[in-house]
Enzyme design. Structure first.
Site, PDB file in Angstrom:
ATOM      1  N   CYS A 230      13.273  48.646  29.838  1.00  0.00           N
ATOM      2  CA  CYS A 230      14.112  48.401  28.757  1.00  0.00           C
ATOM      3  C   CYS A 230      13.931  49.451  27.683  1.00  0.00           C
ATOM      4  O   CYS A 230      12.861  49.746  27.578  1.00  0.00           O
ATOM      5  CB  CYS A 230      14.409  47.163  28.138  1.00  0.00           C
ATOM      6  SG  CYS A 230      15.401  46.998  27.036  1.00  0.00           S
ATOM      7  N   CYS A 257      40.718  50.644  33.455  1.00  0.00           N
ATOM      8  CA  CYS A 257      40.167  49.384  34.104  1.00  0.00           C
ATOM      9  C   CYS A 257      41.325  48.953  35.085  1.00  0.00           C
ATOM     10  O   CYS A 257      42.398  48.797  34.746  1.00  0.00           O
ATOM     11  CB  CYS A 257      40.201  48.153  33.189  1.00  0.00           C
ATOM     12  SG  CYS A 257      40.142  46.389  33.843  1.00  0.00           S
ATOM     13  N   CYS A 272      32.748  50.069  46.665  1.00  0.00           N
ATOM     14  CA  CYS A 272      33.795  50.330  47.745  1.00  0.00           C
ATOM     15  C   CYS A 272      34.127  51.754  47.852  1.00  0.00           C
ATOM     16  O   CYS A 272      33.615  52.657  46.895  1.00  0.00           O
ATOM     17  CB  CYS A 272      35.035  49.806  47.575  1.00  0.00           C
ATOM     18  SG  CYS A 272      35.892  49.779  45.884  1.00  0.00           S
ATOM     19  N   CYS A 282      36.896  42.412  31.904  1.00  0.00           N
ATOM     20  CA  CYS A 282      37.814  41.788  33.177  1.00  0.00           C
ATOM     21  C   CYS A 282      36.854  41.486  34.086  1.00  0.00           C
ATOM     22  O   CYS A 282      37.087  40.441  34.969  1.00  0.00           O
ATOM     23  CB  CYS A 282      38.679  43.111  33.248  1.00  0.00           C
ATOM     24  SG  CYS A 282      40.036  43.305  32.208  1.00  0.00           S
ATOM     25  N   CYS A 308      35.253  43.583  45.954  1.00  0.00           N
ATOM     26  CA  CYS A 308      36.038  44.351  45.203  1.00  0.00           C
ATOM     27  C   CYS A 308      37.220  43.443  45.282  1.00  0.00           C
ATOM     28  O   CYS A 308      37.616  43.009  46.037  1.00  0.00           O
ATOM     29  CB  CYS A 308      36.408  45.641  45.709  1.00  0.00           C
ATOM     30  SG  CYS A 308      37.751  46.563  44.986  1.00  0.00           S
ATOM     31  N   CYS A 446      53.500  20.376  49.603  1.00  0.00           N
ATOM     32  CA  CYS A 446      53.423  19.420  50.740  1.00  0.00           C
ATOM     33  C   CYS A 446      52.089  18.854  51.203  1.00  0.00           C
ATOM     34  O   CYS A 446      51.066  19.110  50.514  1.00  0.00           O
ATOM     35  CB  CYS A 446      53.864  20.376  51.992  1.00  0.00           C
ATOM     36  SG  CYS A 446      52.604  21.658  52.344  1.00  0.00           S
ATOM     37  N   CYS A 472      51.528  15.803  62.496  1.00  0.00           N
ATOM     38  CA  CYS A 472      51.464  15.824  61.028  1.00  0.00           C
ATOM     39  C   CYS A 472      52.789  16.302  60.509  1.00  0.00           C
ATOM     40  O   CYS A 472      52.964  15.934  59.460  1.00  0.00           O
ATOM     41  CB  CYS A 472      50.007  16.341  60.509  1.00  0.00           C
ATOM     42  SG  CYS A 472      48.686  15.243  60.690  1.00  0.00           S
TER      43      CYS A 472
END
Length: 479
Positions: A230, A257, A272, A282, A308, A446, A472
């Site tokens: 750091c 973004c 990617c 985000c 992604c 449903c 069903c």
């Protein structure tokens, strides 16, 4: 120059340094570690050059002259004309001093650097420049003459456990064999794989450790081991590490973004092929949404992770410390879900007792399970109810009515209800997935249910609580 003139020059230099010591207003505290075992603590002026440092430490380390000292920092030998400011040192940084007989690298102050001076260039060019040079933008001159915003400086980002936050970081290197810092690399790292993957870059170790001496004798140079620290707190020694967040970058290209379309910095670039960009806010929202729906993916080699959000192939986040960007409660939930997924994938079960959830690994043919190191609850592995003999009954209330051995007045029983409304609501709106037992809530629609837990996706009937079928669909698709 005879020995008398050498001593007089050295004494004059030391006297000058002592007289100027009072003028140091921004002292740099560093440690100089020698391969002979000695360590010095120095207060230096950042404007001094390496030649000054050598002249100070040479007599303290027992060297006859400064020309016998070679100073190594971050995988490079530092030239005499390099100033401490150019080295980008922090407080309590460790420099490594090595005794050498050969002429040290120098860069004459009066001669400009040319392409032929490649060896001197390597003496002070930071390792990080070659790795980050593709992340900086060259500022060109606009045709309209309007001044443009200066490009942002590329930086490494790390997660620091001491600061408990995202911090800027610094790249460091040491010998992978003896873990000594007196190590120079044969070439700079050129990509993240060179830094994050072992055995990519070789170098020369100045340590006197037996493993390194043996490897050099066999003609097999040791490998470099890169690590990060750091940059926002003073170094705490050679064991002060931070985790590199290689997907977090300075937004030097000003890419918006993908979610909020705002341009901010730093950003997270997904691994990617398209390199989709998300601002950190985000990214946190994306992780929170996926956690709420248990849509993280549990993989064999990468653990509990995300890909992604656009759905790109081969885009899983490999370093799980990127999820440290989440607030502490969300990260703790991430860790809990990751542990539960691991237990379930290994054929284990989770304690069904409210407030426990302890993961238990048991034998496949074991039906009676007791929560060890947890609440001690004993339950049936098949139905996750209290342990019982005989076949499992899906509805525990029905099972309770079967074992009653006394007569009950229906009218009084109707009045003797303890929070019946809550139990009814839970019973109507929530049922466990027949395959993985994940609680599923039905808020309308449903009777065709799909388990939301990542890795399960079992399709089942809300009424029958079995795999969804055409029977069903015909009988009670819409209730």
């Amino acid at each position: 120059m005879n020995i008398f003139e050498l001593l007089r020059s050295l004494f004059a230099r030391m006297l000058q340094i002592l007289l100027n010591k009072k003028e140091i207003t921004n002292a740099l505290s560093v440690y100089v570690k020698c391969n002979t075992g000695s360590t010095l603590s120095l207060q230096l002026d950042p404007s001094w050059d390496i030649k000054n440092v050598k002249e100070i430490i040479a007599p303290q380390l027992g060297f006859s002259s400064a020309d016998e000292v070679k100073i190594i920092f971050a995988g490079k030998e530092l030239g005499d004309a390099i100033t401490l400011n150019e080295c980008d040192l922090g407080q309590r940084t460790i420099l490594h001093a090595v005794k050498t007989r050969r002429q040290p690298l120098k860069r004459p102050e009066s001669t400009p650097l040319t392409e032929e001076d490649g060896e001197s260039e390597e003496a002070y060019r930071p390792l990080s420049e070659s790795l980050l040079e593709g992340e900086t933008e060259v500022q060109d001159t606009p045709e309209d003459g309007e001044p443009r915003k200066a490009p942002q400086k590329a930086q490494f980002f790390v997660y620091c456990s001491q600061c408990s936050k995202l911090c800027t970081g610094k790249l460091r290197v040491r010998c992978a064999t003896c873990r000594g810092g007196a190590f120079t690399v044969h070439r700079d790292p050129e990509c993240w794989d060179d830094v994050l993957r072992p055995h990519k870059v070789r170098g020369h170790c100045e340590s006197q450790a037996i493993p390194c001496v043996a490897s050099v004798a066999e003609g097999d140079p040791p490998f470099a081991e890169f690590y990060f620290r750091c940059a926002e707190h003073p170094a705490q020694g050679e064991d002060d590490y931070a985790v590199a967040l290689n997907l977090v970058k300075v937004n030097s290209r000003e890419v918006p973004c993908l979610a909020c379309t705002e341009t901010s910095s730093p950003v997270l670039v997904f691994p990617c092929e398209a390199g989709h960009v998300a601002c950190l806010d985000c990214f946190r929202d994306f992780c929170q949404s996926r956690l709420g729906e248990r849509q993280f993916i549990s993989t064999e080699h990468l653990g509990y992770t995300l890909s992604c959000p656009v759905g790109c192939a081969e885009s899983f986040i490999e370093e799980s410390h990127h999820f440290r960007l989440l607030p502490k409660p969300l990260y703790e939930r991430y860790q809990r879900f990751a542990t539960e997924e691991f237990v379930l994938q290994q054929g284990g079960v989770l304690c069904p007792q409210p407030g426990c959830g302890m993961g238990l690994l048991v034998e496949e043919d074991c039906r009676r399970v007791q929560c060890q190191n947890g609440c001690g609850y004993v339950f049936c592995r098949q139905c996750l109810q209290g342990y019982h003999l005989g076949e499992c009954i899906a509805d525990s209330a029905a099972r309770l009515s079967e074992v009653q051995q006394f007569s009950v007045d229906p009218n009084r029983a109707a009045e003797a209800k303890w929070d019946e409304a809550t139990r009814t609501t839970i019973k109507i709106s929530t049922k466990p997935c027949p395959k993985c037992r994940t609680a599923t809530e039905r808020d309308g629609g449903c009777m065709h249910m799909v388990c939301t837990r990542a890795g399960c996706g079992f399709e089942w009937c809300w009424v029958c609580q079995v795999a969804w079928s055409t029977e069903c669909m015909g009988a009670h698709w819409f209730g």
